[in-house]
Design a protein around this motif. Structure first.
Motif, PDB file in Angstrom:
ATOM      1  N   ALA A   9      50.202  53.257  32.677  1.00 36.43           N
ATOM      2  CA  ALA A   9      49.031  53.003  31.459  1.00 36.43           C
ATOM      3  C   ALA A   9      48.814  51.470  31.099  1.00 36.43           C
ATOM      4  N   ALA A  10      48.626  50.977  32.318  1.00 34.75           N
ATOM      5  CA  ALA A  10      48.586  49.254  32.170  1.00 34.75           C
ATOM      6  C   ALA A  10      47.128  48.786  31.985  1.00 34.75           C
ATOM      7  N   GLY A  11      46.349  49.927  32.735  1.00 28.35           N
ATOM      8  CA  GLY A  11      44.994  49.359  32.889  1.00 28.35           C
ATOM      9  C   GLY A  11      44.083  49.033  31.543  1.00 28.35           C
ATOM     10  N   LYS A  12      43.036  48.440  31.505  1.00 35.79           N
ATOM     11  CA  LYS A  12      42.209  47.874  30.317  1.00 35.79           C
ATOM     12  C   LYS A  12      41.354  49.030  30.035  1.00 35.79           C
ATOM     13  N   LEU A  74      56.696  46.319  31.025  1.00 35.01           N
ATOM     14  CA  LEU A  74      55.445  45.396  31.308  1.00 35.01           C
ATOM     15  C   LEU A  74      55.138  45.000  32.599  1.00 35.01           C
ATOM     16  N   GLN A  75      53.682  45.546  32.813  1.00 34.87           N
ATOM     17  CA  GLN A  75      53.220  45.004  34.250  1.00 34.87           C
ATOM     18  C   GLN A  75      52.049  43.851  33.616  1.00 34.87           C
ATOM     19  N   GLU A  76      52.623  42.772  33.746  1.00 36.07           N
ATOM     20  CA  GLU A  76      51.816  41.642  33.202  1.00 36.07           C
ATOM     21  C   GLU A  76      50.306  41.443  33.853  1.00 36.07           C
ATOM     22  N   GLU A  77      50.339  41.553  35.239  1.00 33.87           N
ATOM     23  CA  GLU A  77      49.134  41.524  35.946  1.00 33.87           C
ATOM     24  C   GLU A  77      48.760  42.621  36.576  1.00 33.87           C
ATOM     25  N   GLN A  78      47.812  43.393  36.696  1.00 33.97           N
ATOM     26  CA  GLN A  78      47.312  44.741  37.036  1.00 33.97           C
ATOM     27  C   GLN A  78      47.128  44.588  38.654  1.00 33.97           C
ATOM     28  N   LEU A  79      48.193  44.499  39.407  1.00 31.85           N
ATOM     29  CA  LEU A  79      47.885  44.450  40.760  1.00 31.85           C
ATOM     30  C   LEU A  79      47.766  45.398  41.685  1.00 31.85           C
ATOM     31  N   GLY A  80      47.625  46.559  41.046  1.00 38.92           N
ATOM     32  CA  GLY A  80      47.501  48.081  41.806  1.00 38.92           C
ATOM     33  C   GLY A  80      48.579  49.070  41.455  1.00 38.92           C
ATOM     34  N   THR A  81      48.252  50.064  41.817  1.00 41.50           N
ATOM     35  CA  THR A  81      49.090  51.411  41.326  1.00 41.50           C
ATOM     36  C   THR A  81      50.614  51.418  42.080  1.00 41.50           C
ATOM     37  N   ALA A  82      50.648  50.785  43.142  1.00 40.77           N
ATOM     38  CA  ALA A  82      51.897  50.465  43.556  1.00 40.77           C
ATOM     39  C   ALA A  82      52.890  49.645  43.171  1.00 40.77           C
ATOM     40  N   LEU A 102      52.887  60.039  36.727  1.00 40.01           N
ATOM     41  CA  LEU A 102      51.560  60.321  35.966  1.00 40.01           C
ATOM     42  C   LEU A 102      50.876  59.233  35.594  1.00 40.01           C
ATOM     43  N   TYR A 103      49.436  59.321  35.341  1.00 40.16           N
ATOM     44  CA  TYR A 103      48.744  58.486  34.494  1.00 40.16           C
ATOM     45  C   TYR A 103      48.558  58.873  33.361  1.00 40.16           C
ATOM     46  N   GLY A 104      48.546  57.805  32.287  1.00 38.42           N
ATOM     47  CA  GLY A 104      48.271  57.764  30.996  1.00 38.42           C
ATOM     48  C   GLY A 104      47.022  58.325  30.551  1.00 38.42           C
ATOM     49  N   TYR A 139      36.803  58.830  44.202  1.00 35.66           N
ATOM     50  CA  TYR A 139      38.283  59.194  44.150  1.00 35.66           C
ATOM     51  C   TYR A 139      38.574  58.887  45.491  1.00 35.66           C
ATOM     52  N   GLY A 140      40.022  58.793  45.677  1.00 37.01           N
ATOM     53  CA  GLY A 140      40.652  58.486  47.073  1.00 37.01           C
ATOM     54  C   GLY A 140      40.774  59.801  47.654  1.00 37.01           C
ATOM     55  N   ARG A 141      40.429  59.885  48.987  1.00 34.09           N
ATOM     56  CA  ARG A 141      40.195  61.114  49.734  1.00 34.09           C
ATOM     57  C   ARG A 141      41.634  61.562  50.528  1.00 34.09           C
ATOM     58  N   VAL A 153      42.868  57.967  51.687  1.00 31.66           N
ATOM     59  CA  VAL A 153      41.888  56.708  51.983  1.00 31.66           C
ATOM     60  C   VAL A 153      41.184  56.536  50.654  1.00 31.66           C
ATOM     61  N   GLU A 154      41.449  55.355  50.181  1.00 33.60           N
ATOM     62  CA  GLU A 154      40.617  55.107  49.212  1.00 33.60           C
ATOM     63  C   GLU A 154      39.011  54.907  49.531  1.00 33.60           C
ATOM     64  N   PHE A 155      38.108  55.271  48.525  1.00 32.10           N
ATOM     65  CA  PHE A 155      36.653  55.326  48.579  1.00 32.10           C
ATOM     66  C   PHE A 155      36.226  54.040  49.502  1.00 32.10           C
ATOM     67  N   CYS A 168      40.709  65.645  46.837  1.00 27.75           N
ATOM     68  CA  CYS A 168      40.744  64.151  46.602  1.00 27.75           C
ATOM     69  C   CYS A 168      42.238  64.152  45.852  1.00 27.75           C
ATOM     70  N   ASN A 169      42.568  62.752  45.502  1.00 27.29           N
ATOM     71  CA  ASN A 169      43.733  62.427  45.165  1.00 27.29           C
ATOM     72  C   ASN A 169      43.577  62.376  43.734  1.00 27.29           C
ATOM     73  N   SER A 170      44.689  62.974  42.940  1.00 29.35           N
ATOM     74  CA  SER A 170      44.543  62.818  41.583  1.00 29.35           C
ATOM     75  C   SER A 170      45.278  61.635  40.970  1.00 29.35           C
TER      76      SER A 170
HETATM   77  C1  UD1 Z   1      43.447  55.751  41.592  1.00 25.51           C
HETATM   78  C2  UD1 Z   1      43.879  56.258  43.240  1.00 25.51           C
HETATM   79  C3  UD1 Z   1      43.015  57.156  43.727  1.00 25.51           C
HETATM   80  C4  UD1 Z   1      42.619  58.445  43.074  1.00 25.51           C
HETATM   81  C5  UD1 Z   1      42.492  58.136  41.486  1.00 25.51           C
HETATM   82  C6  UD1 Z   1      42.512  59.338  40.570  1.00 25.51           C
HETATM   83  C7  UD1 Z   1      45.082  54.163  43.991  1.00 25.51           C
HETATM   84  C8  UD1 Z   1      45.058  52.973  45.043  1.00 25.51           C
HETATM   85  N1  UD1 Z   1      43.925  55.241  43.951  1.00 25.51           N
HETATM   86  O1  UD1 Z   1      42.500  55.124  41.857  1.00 25.51           O
HETATM   87  O2  UD1 Z   1      43.209  57.574  45.003  1.00 25.51           O
HETATM   88  O3  UD1 Z   1      41.688  59.373  43.494  1.00 25.51           O
HETATM   89  O4  UD1 Z   1      43.400  57.114  40.953  1.00 25.51           O
HETATM   90  O5  UD1 Z   1      42.035  58.696  39.242  1.00 25.51           O
HETATM   91  O6  UD1 Z   1      46.031  54.760  43.566  1.00 25.51           O
HETATM   92  N2  UD1 Z   1      47.196  51.158  36.845  1.00 25.51           N
HETATM   93  C9  UD1 Z   1      48.112  50.463  36.335  1.00 25.51           C
HETATM   94  N3  UD1 Z   1      48.377  49.120  36.892  1.00 25.51           N
HETATM   95  C10 UD1 Z   1      47.564  48.730  37.731  1.00 25.51           C
HETATM   96  C11 UD1 Z   1      46.659  49.612  38.402  1.00 25.51           C
HETATM   97  C12 UD1 Z   1      46.499  50.871  37.518  1.00 25.51           C
HETATM   98  O7  UD1 Z   1      48.988  50.806  35.373  1.00 25.51           O
HETATM   99  O8  UD1 Z   1      47.953  47.853  38.279  1.00 25.51           O
HETATM  100  C13 UD1 Z   1      47.027  52.544  35.918  1.00 25.51           C
HETATM  101  C14 UD1 Z   1      45.672  52.734  35.197  1.00 25.51           C
HETATM  102  O9  UD1 Z   1      45.638  52.333  34.153  1.00 25.51           O
HETATM  103  C15 UD1 Z   1      45.381  54.078  35.498  1.00 25.51           C
HETATM  104  C16 UD1 Z   1      45.985  54.333  36.829  1.00 25.51           C
HETATM  105  O10 UD1 Z   1      46.905  53.577  37.078  1.00 25.51           O
HETATM  106  O11 UD1 Z   1      45.915  54.812  34.557  1.00 25.51           O
HETATM  107  C17 UD1 Z   1      45.075  54.551  37.868  1.00 25.51           C
HETATM  108  O12 UD1 Z   1      44.527  53.321  38.101  1.00 25.51           O
HETATM  109  P1  UD1 Z   1      42.902  52.941  38.552  1.00 25.51           P
HETATM  110  O13 UD1 Z   1      42.730  51.751  38.551  1.00 25.51           O
HETATM  111  O14 UD1 Z   1      41.865  53.963  37.526  1.00 25.51           O
HETATM  112  O15 UD1 Z   1      42.739  53.820  39.828  1.00 25.51           O
HETATM  113  P2  UD1 Z   1      41.687  54.315  40.644  1.00 25.51           P
HETATM  114  O16 UD1 Z   1      40.698  53.189  41.296  1.00 25.51           O
HETATM  115  O17 UD1 Z   1      40.819  55.291  39.607  1.00 25.51           O
END
Ligand code: UD1
Ligand code: CA
Length: 450
Positions: A9-12, A74-82, A102-104, A139-141, A153-155, A168-170
């Motif tokens: 739930a860190a995304g803007k 806290l995730q100070e910088e959003q460097l990706g889902t991993a 889960l995603y928020g 979406y990721g495939r 694979v990300e789009f 696709c990837n949820s």
């Molecule tokens: C992500 C998936 C993609 C999938 C899609 C579904 C990855 C690399 N890609 O892409 O395969 O099809 O979701 O919606 O995982 N977030 C953080 N911190 C970060 C980045 C993201 O908390 O540094 C959170 C966002 O707030 C969001 C979720 O993670 O709730 C997904 O991030 P988002 O940037 O929307 O991912 P997508 O590019 O949509």
């Protein structure tokens, strides 16, 4: 199986065009993050970790209201889902079991979907939740080989051939905690976005010989919210579901599509809801009540057999006892209305208590606010309040008391007493005729002059 939830739930949420963090935007009056937490709650998680970034303080508050045992990291910088999931590593020290990510901003997961993911874990090391996308867009495939998920694979990084895939990837996944964090440690950011993709752990797991699969669910459940239009669509999905649930419980909705429900609305069986009723947060309506058309309710409790509306407004703290009646253009706030009591027309009753079987006449107002402070009005049982009575609080009226129409009550009224406080009427014979004649003559003079 012991589980922990990690909710990203860190995304803007740039596309929301909002000062509010995306995950706090409400669906049916509850932040979408809270919907996600409730969806995850079916797994009875031993721990819940929310990864916050943008607006973390507000996120922390909202999380605490829903579940004070949940941790917010806290995730100070959003460097990706991993990288986001990795922020939960410390909070999960000492935890052993499955982590479900889960995603928020994905509020509509159904319990059986999560259960199927966890069940698939019995035979696979890593389980991803996928869906057949009507429009796969960005979406990721999911690259499947039979039952095995080979990679995601990300789009942005996909070939034309891979972009043709519609499965696709949820973003949701389940994996043993230790395995998950070990896989994440190997994720790099050498991709088109320069981000640490959680999706990369699929290939890493495969290279370790681990078993990876994808479980499928309806696209509706993975509906992500990225814009205000998505938010409105998500609210509509919620409303449709919640109405069906109420109908199944034995509640009559005369025009279901016109009734707006909150995420926490509770309504008992055999209650009838007429068209165009709005439920704000915190409403409980017991069985056998009637909520008539165009009423607005929030933070209130309506007991069995009570009738509300049409056109009534119940505000926070309105507490209606059995068989109470609240009629048209009546507002009740922070007030208990006793059993069988009636407030039928054009009244405001706030910061008050009204005893059983009391009747409040049309146009009555509890004058509860002196411009600085709020005061209470206490009305006993079987009281008769005449129409257009002003009750200037603080004031108490005993059981069986009565007020004359138009009375301004500023002093307490004893039980069984009648309060009259208005100018005494005087009739002047013939005066009306004289006055009319005088006025007509004046008008005639003016017309001549003009
Ligand atoms: C992500 C998936 C993609 C999938 C899609 C579904 C990855 C690399 N890609 O892409 O395969 O099809 O979701 O919606 O995982 N977030 C953080 N911190 C970060 C980045 C993201 O908390 O540094 C959170 C966002 O707030 C969001 C979720 O993670 O709730 C997904 O991030 P988002 O940037 O929307 O991912 P997508 O590019 O949509
Ligand atoms: Ca997204």
């Amino acid at each position: 199986m012991t589980t922990a939830l990690v909710i990203l739930a860190a995304g803007k949420g740039t596309r929301m065009k909002s000062d509010l963090p995306k995950v706090l935007h409400p669906i049916a009056h509850a932040p979408m993050l809270v919907h996600a937490m409730r969806a995850g709650a079916v797994l009875s998680p031993e721990r819940t970790v929310v990864v916050a970034g943008h607006g973390a303080d507000d996120v922390r508050k909202a999380v605490a209201v829903e579940d004070e045992t949940a941790q917010v990291v806290l995730q100070e910088e959003q460097l990706g889902t991993a990288h986001a999931v990795d922020q939960a590593r410390e909070a999960l020290t000492g935890f052993s079991g499955d982590v479900v990510v889960l995603y928020g901003d994905t509020p509509f997961l159904q319990p059986d979907t999560l259960e199927r993911m966890v069940a698939a874990r019995a035979t696979h090391d890593l389980v991803i939740l996928g869906f057949e996308a009507a429009d796969p867009a960005r979406y990721g495939r999911l690259v499947m080989q039979g039952d095995t998920l080979e990679r995601i694979v990300e789009f942005k990084d996909a070939s034309d051939e891979e972009r043709a895939i519609t499965f696709c990837n949820s973003g949701l996944m389940a994996c043993d905690s230790k395995t998950l964090f070990s896989l994440i440690s190997e994720v790099g950011n050498g991709n088109a976005a320069g981000e640490y993709y959680l999706t990369d752990i699929v290939e890493i797991a495969r290279s370790r010989g681990l078993k990876v699969t994808a479980v499928a669910c309806d696209e509706e459940q993975t509906l992500g919210v990225n814009s205000r239009a998505d938010l409105a669509a998500a609210d509509a999905v919620f409303q449709t579901r919640a109405r069906v649930e109420l109908l199944d419980l034995g509640v009559t909705l005369m025009a279901p599509e016109t009734v707006y429900l909150a995420a926490d609305t509770v309504i008992g069986r055999d209650t009838v809801i007429e068209p165009n009723v709005v439920f704000g947060p915190g409403v409980t309506v017991e069985s056998g009540a009637t909520i008539r058309a165009f009423s607005h309710l929030e933070g209130c409790h309506v007991s069995q057999g009570a009738v509300v509306g049409p056109y009534a407004r119940l505000r926070p703290g309105a507490e209606l006892a059995e068989n109470a009646k609240i009629g048209n253009f009546v507002e009740i706030k922070n007030a208990e209305i006793g059993e069988g009591a009636k407030v039928n027309h054009l009244s405001y009753v706030g910061d008050a208590s009204v005893g059983a079987a009391t009747n409040i006449g049309a146009g009555t107002i509890t004058c509860n606010y002196d411009g600085v402070m709020k005061h209470r009005t206490e009305i006993g049982e079987k009281v008769f309040i005449g129409s257009n009575t002003m009750l200037v609080a603080p004031v108490t009226l005993g059981d069986g008391a009565m007020t004359a129409t138009g009375t301004v009550v500023t002093k307490n009224v004893d039980p069984d007493a009648l309060a009259v406080a208005r100018a005494r009427q005087e009739n002047k014979p013939g005066y009306a005729r004289k006055l009319f004649d005088m006025l007509k003559a004046k008008k005639a003079r003016q017309n001549k002059g003009a």
